[in-house]
Design a protein around this motif. Structure first.
Motif, PDB file in Angstrom:
ATOM      1  N   MET A  63      23.917  64.744  -4.430  1.00 53.40           N
ATOM      2  CA  MET A  63      22.802  63.834  -4.715  1.00 53.40           C
ATOM      3  C   MET A  63      23.130  62.445  -4.170  1.00 53.40           C
ATOM      4  SD  MET A  63      21.045  62.972  -8.386  1.00 53.40           S
ATOM      5  CE  MET A  63      22.032  61.572  -8.839  1.00 53.40           C
ATOM      6  N   SER A  64      22.158  61.818  -3.539  1.00 56.87           N
ATOM      7  CA  SER A  64      22.386  60.473  -2.998  1.00 56.87           C
ATOM      8  C   SER A  64      22.394  59.449  -4.139  1.00 56.87           C
ATOM      9  CB  SER A  64      21.282  60.102  -2.010  1.00 56.87           C
ATOM     10  OG  SER A  64      21.144  61.111  -1.065  1.00 56.87           O
ATOM     11  N   LEU A  65      23.417  58.629  -4.099  1.00 64.96           N
ATOM     12  CA  LEU A  65      23.622  57.701  -5.224  1.00 64.96           C
ATOM     13  C   LEU A  65      22.659  56.503  -5.182  1.00 64.96           C
ATOM     14  CD1 LEU A  65      25.483  57.502  -7.645  1.00 64.96           C
ATOM     15  CD2 LEU A  65      26.997  56.062  -6.297  1.00 64.96           C
ATOM     16  N   LEU A  66      22.464  55.977  -3.971  1.00 64.54           N
ATOM     17  CA  LEU A  66      21.689  54.732  -3.858  1.00 64.54           C
ATOM     18  C   LEU A  66      20.245  54.879  -4.374  1.00 64.54           C
ATOM     19  CD1 LEU A  66      21.957  51.786  -2.938  1.00 64.54           C
ATOM     20  CD2 LEU A  66      21.013  52.491  -0.735  1.00 64.54           C
ATOM     21  N   PRO A  67      19.496  55.896  -3.896  1.00 67.93           N
ATOM     22  CA  PRO A  67      18.131  56.032  -4.438  1.00 67.93           C
ATOM     23  C   PRO A  67      18.126  56.233  -5.951  1.00 67.93           C
ATOM     24  CG  PRO A  67      18.457  57.525  -2.599  1.00 67.93           C
ATOM     25  CD  PRO A  67      19.792  56.934  -2.894  1.00 67.93           C
ATOM     26  N   ALA A  68      19.115  56.978  -6.437  1.00 69.34           N
ATOM     27  CA  ALA A  68      19.174  57.221  -7.888  1.00 69.34           C
ATOM     28  C   ALA A  68      19.402  55.908  -8.637  1.00 69.34           C
ATOM     29  CB  ALA A  68      20.288  58.208  -8.199  1.00 69.34           C
ATOM     30  N   VAL A  91      18.596  52.875  -7.615  1.00 71.57           N
ATOM     31  CA  VAL A  91      17.390  52.031  -7.527  1.00 71.57           C
ATOM     32  C   VAL A  91      16.345  52.487  -8.551  1.00 71.57           C
ATOM     33  CG1 VAL A  91      15.446  51.373  -6.040  1.00 71.57           C
ATOM     34  CG2 VAL A  91      17.769  51.418  -5.108  1.00 71.57           C
ATOM     35  N   VAL A  92      16.125  53.799  -8.590  1.00 74.97           N
ATOM     36  CA  VAL A  92      15.125  54.332  -9.533  1.00 74.97           C
ATOM     37  C   VAL A  92      15.559  54.051 -10.974  1.00 74.97           C
ATOM     38  CG1 VAL A  92      14.057  56.464 -10.392  1.00 74.97           C
ATOM     39  CG2 VAL A  92      14.252  56.072  -7.945  1.00 74.97           C
ATOM     40  N   THR A  93      16.855  54.219 -11.247  1.00 76.93           N
ATOM     41  CA  THR A  93      17.356  53.951 -12.607  1.00 76.93           C
ATOM     42  C   THR A  93      17.113  52.499 -12.983  1.00 76.93           C
ATOM     43  OG1 THR A  93      19.087  55.571 -12.183  1.00 76.93           O
ATOM     44  CG2 THR A  93      19.385  54.178 -14.096  1.00 76.93           C
ATOM     45  N   TYR A  94      17.379  51.600 -12.058  1.00 80.84           N
ATOM     46  CA  TYR A  94      17.185  50.165 -12.314  1.00 80.84           C
ATOM     47  C   TYR A  94      15.721  49.872 -12.649  1.00 80.84           C
ATOM     48  CZ  TYR A  94      17.177  45.126 -11.483  1.00 80.84           C
ATOM     49  OH  TYR A  94      17.030  43.775 -11.625  1.00 80.84           O
ATOM     50  N   LEU A 126      11.344  49.030 -16.841  1.00 81.23           N
ATOM     51  CA  LEU A 126      10.115  49.479 -17.516  1.00 81.23           C
ATOM     52  C   LEU A 126      10.393  49.786 -18.983  1.00 81.23           C
ATOM     53  CD1 LEU A 126       8.523  51.894 -14.885  1.00 81.23           C
ATOM     54  CD2 LEU A 126       7.652  49.696 -15.605  1.00 81.23           C
ATOM     55  N   ASP A 127      11.531  50.418 -19.221  1.00 85.25           N
ATOM     56  CA  ASP A 127      11.905  50.771 -20.599  1.00 85.25           C
ATOM     57  C   ASP A 127      11.976  49.525 -21.478  1.00 85.25           C
ATOM     58  OD1 ASP A 127      12.119  53.326 -21.477  1.00 85.25           O
ATOM     59  OD2 ASP A 127      14.289  53.362 -21.584  1.00 85.25           O
ATOM     60  N   LEU A 128      12.555  48.468 -20.931  1.00 84.90           N
ATOM     61  CA  LEU A 128      12.762  47.256 -21.725  1.00 84.90           C
ATOM     62  C   LEU A 128      11.495  46.415 -21.845  1.00 84.90           C
ATOM     63  CD1 LEU A 128      16.258  45.969 -20.622  1.00 84.90           C
ATOM     64  CD2 LEU A 128      15.602  46.756 -22.867  1.00 84.90           C
ATOM     65  N   ALA A 129      10.765  46.306 -20.742  1.00 79.74           N
ATOM     66  CA  ALA A 129       9.637  45.368 -20.729  1.00 79.74           C
ATOM     67  C   ALA A 129       8.316  46.011 -21.121  1.00 79.74           C
ATOM     68  CB  ALA A 129       9.519  44.744 -19.344  1.00 79.74           C
ATOM     69  N   LEU A 130       8.106  47.236 -20.696  1.00 82.59           N
ATOM     70  CA  LEU A 130       6.791  47.855 -20.911  1.00 82.59           C
ATOM     71  C   LEU A 130       6.669  48.482 -22.289  1.00 82.59           C
ATOM     72  CD1 LEU A 130       4.150  48.304 -19.423  1.00 82.59           C
ATOM     73  CD2 LEU A 130       5.050  50.426 -18.521  1.00 82.59           C
ATOM     74  N   ARG A 131       7.771  49.005 -22.806  1.00 81.25           N
ATOM     75  CA  ARG A 131       7.695  49.748 -24.079  1.00 81.25           C
ATOM     76  C   ARG A 131       7.148  48.906 -25.240  1.00 81.25           C
ATOM     77  NH1 ARG A 131      12.502  52.643 -26.014  1.00 81.25           N
ATOM     78  NH2 ARG A 131      11.034  53.835 -27.239  1.00 81.25           N
ATOM     79  N   PRO A 132       7.592  47.626 -25.389  1.00 82.41           N
ATOM     80  CA  PRO A 132       7.022  46.868 -26.502  1.00 82.41           C
ATOM     81  C   PRO A 132       5.516  46.658 -26.393  1.00 82.41           C
ATOM     82  CG  PRO A 132       8.721  45.592 -25.361  1.00 82.41           C
ATOM     83  CD  PRO A 132       8.643  46.905 -24.698  1.00 82.41           C
ATOM     84  N   PHE A 140      13.701  60.782 -16.044  1.00 82.70           N
ATOM     85  CA  PHE A 140      14.503  60.790 -14.815  1.00 82.70           C
ATOM     86  C   PHE A 140      15.756  61.652 -15.003  1.00 82.70           C
ATOM     87  CE2 PHE A 140      17.466  58.514 -11.801  1.00 82.70           C
ATOM     88  CZ  PHE A 140      16.913  59.083 -10.666  1.00 82.70           C
ATOM     89  N   VAL A 141      16.327  61.601 -16.190  1.00 83.31           N
ATOM     90  CA  VAL A 141      17.484  62.457 -16.492  1.00 83.31           C
ATOM     91  C   VAL A 141      17.059  63.925 -16.377  1.00 83.31           C
ATOM     92  CG1 VAL A 141      19.084  63.152 -18.322  1.00 83.31           C
ATOM     93  CG2 VAL A 141      18.570  60.742 -17.986  1.00 83.31           C
ATOM     94  N   VAL A 142      15.884  64.226 -16.880  1.00 78.36           N
ATOM     95  CA  VAL A 142      15.372  65.598 -16.808  1.00 78.36           C
ATOM     96  C   VAL A 142      15.123  66.001 -15.358  1.00 78.36           C
ATOM     97  CG1 VAL A 142      13.424  67.081 -17.464  1.00 78.36           C
ATOM     98  CG2 VAL A 142      14.375  65.467 -19.105  1.00 78.36           C
ATOM     99  N   PHE A 143      14.595  65.053 -14.598  1.00 77.27           N
ATOM    100  CA  PHE A 143      14.332  65.323 -13.180  1.00 77.27           C
ATOM    101  C   PHE A 143      15.637  65.656 -12.454  1.00 77.27           C
ATOM    102  CE2 PHE A 143      13.862  63.528  -8.827  1.00 77.27           C
ATOM    103  CZ  PHE A 143      12.902  64.407  -8.361  1.00 77.27           C
ATOM    104  N   ILE A 144      16.673  64.900 -12.733  1.00 75.63           N
ATOM    105  CA  ILE A 144      17.984  65.174 -12.128  1.00 75.63           C
ATOM    106  C   ILE A 144      18.509  66.528 -12.625  1.00 75.63           C
ATOM    107  CG2 ILE A 144      20.394  64.411 -12.008  1.00 75.63           C
ATOM    108  CD1 ILE A 144      19.373  61.524 -12.201  1.00 75.63           C
ATOM    109  N   ALA A 145      18.372  66.736 -13.925  1.00 77.09           N
ATOM    110  CA  ALA A 145      18.903  67.970 -14.514  1.00 77.09           C
ATOM    111  C   ALA A 145      18.192  69.205 -13.975  1.00 77.09           C
ATOM    112  CB  ALA A 145      18.763  67.907 -16.030  1.00 77.09           C
ATOM    113  N   LEU A 146      16.977  69.055 -13.538  1.00 77.86           N
ATOM    114  CA  LEU A 146      16.236  70.207 -13.004  1.00 77.86           C
ATOM    115  C   LEU A 146      16.613  70.507 -11.559  1.00 77.86           C
ATOM    116  CD1 LEU A 146      12.594  69.752 -14.363  1.00 77.86           C
ATOM    117  CD2 LEU A 146      14.108  71.688 -14.778  1.00 77.86           C
TER     118      LEU A 146
END
Lengths: 194, 345
Positions: free
Chosen positions: A1-6, A8-11, A16-22, A43-49
């Motif tokens: 798996m390529s680390l860089l795209p992962a 970026v997406v994680t970041y 979104l998790d921090l700002a959008l959820r509230p 995203f974890v599920v996407f990787i796990a699949l």
């Protein structure tokens, strides 16, 4: 798996998790625990699949560890101090990744419903493990206890897990076209996989 | 789990699987360690938070913009400014009254009392809100840290300079975390109940309420508030009647009729919509007389105890774009000294 795209997406997803959820949460955050969908867990599920087994486990653990570092700050009960507890989410995400990894062989990976269902399941498992570990910490009672109400946390997180189905549906449209970018090395067409 | 034929390498090195097992064990131990042993992890947490700040702030800004555009906040700018100004003057007015009362009571401690006067060099800094921390901790992250002189515990955050938001509990170089006053980790604190003042300077006519704002301070409707969850504070009211003050110098009243003594007609009574202001020596001087909230409900309990439920008036935190930090002057001086020496961290 390529680390860089992962990375970026994680970041982006952590933002979104921090700002959008509230903003989309039910109730009155931060007065109440957030009842809002998770963005990182799908995203974890996407990787796990899609990724190789060891990659899945390490990625789950790493993302969980980052979750602990970013949002695992608790206030000490009765005091004016905070503490960052590392471990509950990391182990929760690892458990979630492992469950998806073991069930993916009997799942129809290309079916969108699989991704949505597994996202909700993974979120629920991660929540159970994280709350369980925090409850154990309170019971063991080393040092000052944190302000933590297990039932309140568990109910909020389980509702959030159900709502994760919504975020997973949206994120599916983002992740699907990006599959080739991540360069997953796990062949999809194995025995039992559909 | 999928088995791999060789779990460890022939040379005795660690395979990824074994490292993973060790990591899981390590994390299990870490998650139950006491707080003081986890202190170094706080630094890592701040680095992670710092890395996400720009993105979080950008999304927050965007969402607030959308909220405003969709009609979430239609209060006119002029009205809002006038309201803020009025609140500011009220705060100053009450602070002056408190100081006056203190000076008359403790003339020998003028120096100590001066430390509570508004004339002192209290620094106020406007800072933007980075975001709300996770629902576990109920902290608000503010974009101001040691660089502007914020210190833990002795600095407080306010909304529009008058409504107390909470106390700073954690500071790093560029940001700080504020623990909300209604968070259940916040210890109980003392406060005063005051009738709202009308535009003519008189308190709102309300039956047994004091006729002038000064009386409110003199006679006192004090209460000890404790967060009870759901964003509310609650506590018993302690009415200090004029007679008790003269006789005992501030003794505590038993309530509104449970003590056996006939209550005086002029005794102040708590009312709904009364403004609650902080008056607690355990809080920094710069936080005194800031608005804690508004009395939402009053409950009359056994033995004449009166119980008030207060709701902080800072509104929806999700719409909060910036806060006003009140910093102690001593911090400002030491910071200036430190930066002058070139050794500030």
């Amino acid at each position: 798996m390529s680390l860089l795209p992962a990375l970026v997406v994680t970041y982006v997803l952590f933002g979104l998790d921090l700002a959008l959820r509230p903003f989309i949460a039910f109730g009155n955050p931060p007065i109440e625990p957030w009842r809002a969908p998770y963005f990182v867990l799908p995203f974890v599920v996407f990787i796990a699949l899609n990724a190789a087994p060891m990659t899945v486990l390490w990625a789950s653990l790493s993302i969980g560890l980052l979750t602990d570092l970013i949002s695992g700050t608790y206030t000490l009960d009765g005091g004016l101090q905070t503490v960052c507890i590392v471990g509950p989410n990391a182990l929760g995400y690892l458990a979630a990744g492992w469950v998806v990894l073991t069930t993916r062989a009997i799942m129809m990976r290309r079916n969108p419903l699989t991704f949505i269902f597994l996202s909700m399941l993974a979120a629920a498992i991660a929540s159970l493990v994280a709350v369980g570990i925090l409850a154990c910490r309170q019971m063991i009672g080393l040092g000052e206890p944190i302000r933590f109400v297990g039932t309140e946390q568990l109910s909020a997180r389980l509702i959030a897990s159900l709502l994760t189905g919504i975020s997973a549906t949206v994120l599916l449209f983002v992740f699907r076209p990006l599959t080739s970018v991540f360069g997953f090395d796990e062949p999809v067409g194995r025995r039992y996989s559909r | 789990m999928i088995r791999q034929p060789h779990s460890s390498r022939p040379g005795g090195g660690l395979s990824p699987r074994r490292v993973l097992t060790l990591a899981v064990g390590g994390l299990l131990i870490l998650s139950v360690l006491p707080a003081w042993m986890l202190a170094p992890i706080g630094g890592l947490s701040r680095v992670a938070g710092f890395a996400l700040e720009p993105e979080q702030a950008a999304i927050n800004w965007l969402l607030r913009g959308l909220r405003t555009a969709s009609g979430g906040e239609r209060e006119s700018e002029e009205l809002r400014k006038a309201h803020e100004e009025a609140e500011l003057f009220k705060g100053k007015y009450y602070t002056e009254l408190t100081d006056n009362a203190r000076l008359r009571e403790r003339i020998s401690q003028i120096e100590g009392t001066l430390a509570l006067t508004p004339g002192l060099n209290i620094e106020a800094k406007t800072a933007s809100v980075i975001g709300l921390s996770d629902g576990n901790s109920r902290l608000v992250s503010i974009k101001a840290g040691r660089d502007v002189g914020v210190t833990a515990v002795t600095s407080v955050a306010t909304v529009r300079g008058t409504q107390l938001l909470g106390r700073v509990v954690d500071v790093d170089a560029l940001s700080c975390r504020v623990l909300l006053i209604d968070d259940q980790s916040t210890p109980a604190f003392d406060a005063l109940l005051m009738a709202p003042i009308s535009a003519t300077g008189e308190q709102a006519a309300s039956g047994t309420a004091p006729s002038a704002p000064f009386d409110a301070l003199e006679e006192g409707i004090a209460c000890n508030l404790k967060p009870i969850g759901n964003g509310l504070l609650a506590g018993n009211v302690k009415i200090i009647r004029p007679s008790e003050r003269v006789a005992g110098g501030g003794g505590t009243g038993g309530g509104t009729g449970g003590s056996g003594r006939a209550p005086k007609a002029a005794a102040p009574q708590p009312k709904e919509q009364m403004v609650v202001r902080l008056r607690d020596d355990r809080w920094p001087a710069l936080a005194q007389m800031l608005v804690v909230g508004v009395v939402e409900r009053i409950e009359y309990r056994d033995l004449g105890h009166v119980y008030v439920i207060v709701r902080p008036a800072y509104g929806d935190l999700r719409a909060l774009g910036e806060v006003v930090l009140r910093l102690p002057a001593a911090t400002t001086n030491s910071r200036t000294g430190a930066s002058g020496g070139g050794g500030g961290s």
